[in-house]
Write an enzyme that holds these catalytic residues in place. Sequence first.
Site, PDB file in Angstrom:
ATOM      1  N   GLY A 123       0.788  -1.225   0.114  1.00  0.00           N
ATOM      2  CA  GLY A 123       0.005  -0.040   0.114  1.00  0.00           C
ATOM      3  C   GLY A 123       0.895   1.227   0.099  1.00  0.00           C
ATOM      4  N   CYS A 124       1.864   1.210   0.718  1.00  0.00           N
ATOM      5  CA  CYS A 124       2.768   2.480   0.619  1.00  0.00           C
ATOM      6  C   CYS A 124       3.699   2.559  -0.477  1.00  0.00           C
ATOM      7  CB  CYS A 124       3.821   2.183   2.062  1.00  0.00           C
ATOM      8  SG  CYS A 124       2.897   2.295   3.740  1.00  0.00           S
TER       9      CYS A 124
END
Length: 156
Positions: free
Chosen positions: A43-44
């Site tokens: 996600g990051c």
Amino acid sequence: MEVLGKAAPDVALPASNGETVRLSDFKGKNIVLYFYPKDMTPGCTTQACDFRDQHESFADLNAVIIGVSTDPMSRHEKFINKYDLPFLLLADEEQKLSEAFGVWKLKKNFGKEYMGIERSTFILDEEGIVVKEWRKVSVKGHVEQALQFLKEKITA
């Protein structure tokens, strides 16, 4: 912790350009300040690459992008190099800025509880006032939301 409408906390942190920076160093520019849990996670990485891909659009709106996590600078450098990130990452290893913005939270994952960063984004105006916040951010479409907010703010 309520920061909306207030001057951003002015915490000095090590930055990926080798300097120690404060948010006040960017007076005269809009700041897109985003807090994320961890370098190199799916996600990051998606979020960082979305900001990277829109970097010029933000620059056109007199905005700088600054990412913050509790990762050490050595990990930030790998993240920047691997994904060619054109913006600063700050190492908030002691959670000073994260706590000041109220994003250092108790999290639950797979039945375990631990402290970590709640993915959040803040827009600061040219005077360093927090004018917009998104907490508990979903990655998909978020960078476009931030860009749209700035476009509307500037044309207002």
